[in-house]
Design an enzyme around this catalytic site. Sequence first.
Site: not given
Length: 136
Positions: A37, A90
């Site tokens: 996010s 990630k």
Amino acid sequence: SKGIEVASKSLMHEVINETLSEGGETVPPLAFISGPSFADEVSRGKATALVVASEDGRMARRVAAMLASKRLRAYATTDVVGVEVGGAVKNVIALAAGIAEGLQLGMNARSAIVTRGCYEMRRLGLLLGAKQVVVV
């Protein structure tokens, strides 16, 4: 916070637990939130998915419910290690994909980086003690 502490090779939940228990106090259950996010998009109400991890499953579910809205989906898990490894790795995968884009290597190269990166993320997570690697 995310990542692996260089000196100790500890994950952040381990560093936090060690720091909070230095005086011999019992550490209360903690919850950790991970994306992917971007704060700017969350603040503008863009659709977002997060994961909330806590060794206390009830706490993970409660925090996820508090965060949930029409535009924000929060998943709960007890796999703190998996979430922390996934959150750190990630970013490395995203960086590599961005480099491939900048070098104009094409979609095949970026797809290979992301696909292989996810596989390696799972392997590393399991090696470090993850129950599962949560990829949102």
